[in-house]
Scaffold this motif. Sequence first.
Motif, PDB file in Angstrom:
ATOM      1  N   LYS A 541    -109.706 -21.795 -30.779  1.00 16.19           N
ATOM      2  CA  LYS A 541    -110.735 -21.181 -31.604  1.00 16.19           C
ATOM      3  C   LYS A 541    -112.094 -21.314 -30.929  1.00 16.19           C
ATOM      4  O   LYS A 541    -112.381 -22.314 -30.272  1.00 16.19           O
ATOM      5  CB  LYS A 541    -110.802 -21.848 -32.990  1.00 16.19           C
ATOM      6  N   ILE A 542    -112.933 -20.289 -31.108  1.00 12.69           N
ATOM      7  CA  ILE A 542    -114.331 -20.403 -30.706  1.00 12.69           C
ATOM      8  C   ILE A 542    -115.048 -21.205 -31.784  1.00 12.69           C
ATOM      9  O   ILE A 542    -114.936 -20.883 -32.972  1.00 12.69           O
ATOM     10  CB  ILE A 542    -114.967 -19.013 -30.555  1.00 12.69           C
ATOM     11  N   PRO A 543    -115.774 -22.270 -31.445  1.00 11.97           N
ATOM     12  CA  PRO A 543    -116.422 -23.110 -32.473  1.00 11.97           C
ATOM     13  C   PRO A 543    -117.324 -22.292 -33.384  1.00 11.97           C
ATOM     14  O   PRO A 543    -118.152 -21.504 -32.917  1.00 11.97           O
ATOM     15  CB  PRO A 543    -117.223 -24.121 -31.649  1.00 11.97           C
ATOM     16  N   ASP A 544    -117.174 -22.468 -34.715  1.00 14.93           N
ATOM     17  CA  ASP A 544    -117.952 -21.660 -35.644  1.00 14.93           C
ATOM     18  C   ASP A 544    -119.372 -22.176 -35.822  1.00 14.93           C
ATOM     19  O   ASP A 544    -120.183 -21.530 -36.475  1.00 14.93           O
ATOM     20  CB  ASP A 544    -117.241 -21.571 -37.010  1.00 14.93           C
ATOM     21  N   PHE A 545    -119.711 -23.349 -35.249  1.00 17.62           N
ATOM     22  CA  PHE A 545    -121.065 -23.861 -35.403  1.00 17.62           C
ATOM     23  C   PHE A 545    -122.007 -23.298 -34.337  1.00 17.62           C
ATOM     24  O   PHE A 545    -123.201 -23.585 -34.360  1.00 17.62           O
ATOM     25  CB  PHE A 545    -121.074 -25.396 -35.350  1.00 17.62           C
ATOM     26  N   LEU A 546    -121.507 -22.503 -33.410  1.00 11.26           N
ATOM     27  CA  LEU A 546    -122.333 -21.959 -32.342  1.00 11.26           C
ATOM     28  C   LEU A 546    -122.900 -20.599 -32.720  1.00 11.26           C
ATOM     29  O   LEU A 546    -122.196 -19.723 -33.221  1.00 11.26           O
ATOM     30  CB  LEU A 546    -121.518 -21.831 -31.054  1.00 11.26           C
TER      31      LEU A 546
END
Length: 876
Positions: A541-546
């Motif tokens: 997953k691509i980190p959602d906090f970025l």
Amino acid sequence: MKKALKITGITLLIIFFLLVAIPFAFQGQIKDMVKNFINENLNAKVEFSDVSLSFIRSFPQAHVTVDDLVITNYKPFEGETFATAKNIAFTMSVKELFKSTSEDPIVVNSIAIDEALLTLKTDPLGNNNYDITKEKENAQTAVDSSSGFAFDIEDYKISNSAFTFLDEKSNTQVYISELNHSGNGTFSEEKSQLDTQTAATVSMSIDSTQYLNQNTIKLDALIGMNLKDQTYTFMENKGFINQLPLVFSGYFQQLEDGQDIDITFENPESSFKDFLAVIPEAYSKNIDDVETSGDFKVNGIIKGKITETTIPKLDINISSNNASFKYPDLPKRVDNITINTTIKNTTGNSDDTYVDIKKLNFKIDSDSFKSSAQIRNLTENILVNANIDGTLNLANLTKAYPIELDKQLSGILKGKLNTSFDVNAIETNAYQRIKTAGSASISDFIFSSEDIVNPIQINKADMTFNPGHVSLNSFDAKTGTSDFRATGTIKNLLGFLLSDKKLQGNFNVDSNNFVVSDFMIEDESATENSNKTTSDSESLKIPDFLDCTINANAKTVVYDNLTLKDVTGTLLIKDQEAKLNNLTSNLFNGVLALTGRVSTKTDTPVFDLNLGAEDFDISQSFKGLELLQNLAPIAKVLQGKLNTVIKLQGTLNNKFTPNLNTISGDAFAEVFTTNITQNEAILGKLSNALKFIDFNKLDLKALKTKLDFSDGLVSVKPFNLKYEDIDIVVSGTHNFDKSLNYDVVFNVPAKYLGSDVNQLLGKINDAEVNKLTIPVTANITGSYTNPQVQTDLSSGVSNLTKKLVEIQKEKLLNQGKDKINDLLGGLIGSKKETTKDSTVVKSDTTKKADPLKEGVKDLLGGLLKKRKKKKDSTKN
């Protein structure tokens, strides 16, 4: 005597059976009594499984039990459960059971509630779910009521219960669990005393700020009750917050518009160990053997009225001077502890409550940490002004205090900064109201989290804090086998650290070696034997906090089995989606360009990319890229250069590579090649079927083709090849499972089609006929590793032979006609000469036959014979 004992025993036995049996006679009456009380007093749906009566359990009083009670709200909280209880037990005089509804209310002497769950809720409009009692005209107090129950309680008990208070209007949440409370007193007297014991676990938050978190509360209180004035005085009281003892005194009075409170409290001792006792035992562990020095005091006054518009005034002080502590099993001591904190409200207005942390200092080894802060406007938009100045060796935290961490902290943190902000500014990204100045650095720091695959080791990072943003002056780190350096700006570092806001910024990133999988996250926790914080089985997953823009420059990037060199481009990451702009790289001795997006917001990641390749080495690229292998499997036998543009979309698997059966798109390819490098099965089968072609000598220069693909099927548009003077057209389809269905059309000159054809060509001896071609179609089916080739060569040769025979016939006929015309012309000329000179034409039987006449005779005879044969054949 024996007879008397016998009579007494029989009498007692009869009485016992009567005590057991009589309640069954009143069972229906008791149920009716409870139902009548509910219907007359509550505006809610009430259910219970049973109501029972016993004369034995509380002899000589009657004992009434209601089992499995459930109270459900009507509108506006329709369907929500207000309260449940495993059972509620009442005791009362037996005579109360014989009262009719027209008499005085039934007097209850004690209540016991077991395993109750109670939820008090206020919605944003101010509606209360506990407003369920029916209003009655000319209502009087419960004791004077003409129907129902009255309470003359001497003792009560609540066991193993829980209480929840939710005020959505003020965003206040209180959770009380493991509640055990009991009291003894006489409520019927105007003045009396209530002796209570209470134990519970309490959590409380106001406007998302956690004030208590699973704190253990104990209270033994002797309360003086003046029921006439509704005043309750704390006489002898000692309570515990976690392990911190508090004594308090004062009173609480119920008023028509609220409550009046006047309470003072303090901790009876002054040892710094009392400070550790405030911390929940789950975090502070056993403090009995902890060595402490210095003092710790808590005292305060809560005085004033609680109404809809006011709260009591507050003056609470927490202080400690030159204190220290050391846990016996840990190597480090915390020294020079100074605490000076006040919680105040001088107006009675809740908005004016503030916390002033004048000092919060400590020292571990040679590292000292100093801080101060003011927190205001606690009930609305919290305002914070804080100063931090110090150095922390993070590894020493777990060596001085029993913190249980998933991963060991390490690194040196230094900082000197001032920050002033309000919580709403963080939530709304109002950077102009976030004023932070100073600097901070960290070195040799290792960070692990579920949001990353591998721990990140930060060798060095320097930041300068400015109003509205943070300048990242340097950042040198590595994770897995990747290294990277960065500079840039961060817009909302406080929002990221203090709330659930995303990390926003613009960064310039350089790297010598960048492995894409090192920066992805996975869905589940790591296995125990892995140094990763996530597992290998879940999709990346691509980190959602970025939420950031990255200008990348990397010497080497590793993606799956590809190694890209000199990668440059821009990457925009937001909402678990990465957009690639003008990403270029050297790959396969050529240049790769990428634009498009990759998204991991859904359970299955998706992508939509445009890929351009210039001067790719064909052999290398078709060995390294599975996509190219599936789009054009035969191309791997070629040696040369490839230019291509591919548009494709589809899904990604758990290794972040394309699921080939899901991709769709189209492609245009141009091949510049010199020769074929290996003998593939398809070429072998074609060579056997068409022996006159040497496929190693195909002219493949400037080969161009278009294709589209979807659901694993590739459709190749017709494209042209050439072998010497043979034109070739190829078209068809294949699947990613290597199954084939192609047509290859060879426009074959007649000279390649065998000796019979060549003999006919020799007889015809015509340049135009020698140029004649026929289309030969080779249909390729089966699979790429086991192809099946069928051609129409034999039928083509047969048709061509027939055509050549017809041409030969036509040519012979034309030749015969010409000779007949010549012969007839000669005959006519001889007759004329005879009339002029009869001596000329006299025959000489002794001379040989004229060869021309014989030739004509033979020719005519042959033609006639052939025509006769042809005529005869038509009869059949």
